[in-house]
Enzyme design. Sequence first.
Site, PDB file in Angstrom:
ATOM      1  N   SER A  18       0.836  -1.200   0.000  1.00 36.25           N
ATOM      2  CA  SER A  18       0.000   0.000   0.000  1.00 36.25           C
ATOM      3  C   SER A  18       0.876   1.256   0.000  1.00 36.25           C
ATOM      4  O   SER A  18       1.696   1.423  -0.897  1.00 36.25           O
ATOM      5  CB  SER A  18      -0.963  -0.043   1.192  1.00 36.25           C
TER       6      SER A  18
ATOM      7  N   ASP B  57      -9.874  -3.311  -5.809  1.00 38.37           N
ATOM      8  CA  ASP B  57      -9.020  -2.384  -5.069  1.00 38.37           C
ATOM      9  C   ASP B  57      -9.024  -1.039  -5.792  1.00 38.37           C
ATOM     10  O   ASP B  57      -8.681  -0.971  -6.975  1.00 38.37           O
ATOM     11  CB  ASP B  57      -7.595  -2.950  -5.008  1.00 38.37           C
TER      12      ASP B  57
ATOM     13  N   HIS C 260      -7.887  -4.995  -1.311  1.00 34.64           N
ATOM     14  CA  HIS C 260      -6.802  -4.228  -0.719  1.00 34.64           C
ATOM     15  C   HIS C 260      -6.673  -4.566   0.770  1.00 34.64           C
ATOM     16  O   HIS C 260      -7.658  -4.690   1.483  1.00 34.64           O
ATOM     17  CB  HIS C 260      -7.067  -2.730  -0.874  1.00 34.64           C
TER      18      HIS C 260
END
Length: 401
Positions: A189, A341, A371
């Site tokens: 991320s 995501d 995600h």
Amino acid sequence: MEVKILCLVLLCVTVLSYIYAPIPDNIEEIWKVKAVDSVAKTCAFMATLFEYIGLMKYEDIFLTLSSLHLTKPVSDENITVIDTKFSDIPVCLYLPKKKSEILRPAIIFIHGGAFVLGSCKAAAYDDLNRWTANKLDAVVVGIDYRLAPQYPFPAAFEDCVSVIKFFLQEKVLAKYRVDPTRICIMGDSSGGTLTATVTQLLQNDPKFKGRIKAQALIYPGLQSLDTSLPSHREYAHGPILSREMTIKLACLYVTEDKALPQAILKNEHMPEESRHLFKFVNWSDFLPEKYKKNHVYTEPVLGKLKASYPALLDSRLSPLLASDSQLQSLPLTYILTCEHDPLRDDGLIYISRLRNVGVQVTHDHIEEGVHGALSFTRGPVFLDLGLKLRDKYITWLEENL
């Protein structure tokens, strides 16, 4: 008492409404994902409400939840875990106990959390780093960089650079018996954002060029110029990570001024002088056809936000702004993206741009993925998907590091 009961009822109704909100059918372990999604959305709702009435800041609820999952540096039968500092930045070292006749590879781990949340000591990350160290007989360095909003851009970037440059010293590598030709930087991320930016800097610095063998980016966010990519639109409400939550948290790395997230949500945040940069993030040029679907590219509205935020034009925040000549020198790259995501297309654009300039890229795309799955590899919510992602990444490391 009546007020407390009313609040509890409202909270339960909110949670249930999110649980029964529609989610794509092909997501693995869908009811577990629904549960996580409902908790995330409820927290976001409460954070917005509490900030509105002046009870606490938006990020405080998420900070409280993330702090519940921190671990202590406890060694086990296979791995010695040490809290220390590199260049005055806290790091967590994972060192295999068994003796090795040869020098070991090293993985430098940069955690996610929108630059505001998280730690390399979070339970799931601790599990990942132990597993990595044990499975690969590798030294793992987890970086606990400074977090926003107390430490805004470029604090996190600078901390990661400082730690890695310290670690790359010959005497430090020798101390931990690390092979200087087998070093990988990895992040998920926003940790993937930092991995990309740090690797770009090091590979374009004559003193450190060639010192990093590989980089691994797990569902990374790689640009803040255009917040209306197809994946942003398709998964604006998640699951788990929503567009609004991401923008509200990540903006704190740049400023606490509420005008910026409001402008970004409308895709009206970039200045006129940024027009030349959109060629680097134009999804209509770089996304594979299957991900364009029926979406039509429209350029964001420029010059509407009166405040100036130089960070928005900085490749240390948006690594997709690096030119092709800067990307050419990048090392062996692994990128993992998940279908469901909002950040999916950032990774897909980066893959296209890297391959266009000759960088060797391995891409794993998880059709049933969401995600943050890598953060759910232990209770109270355990996703097999998280282990699937971990194993794909570890397999790539085994074959390439």
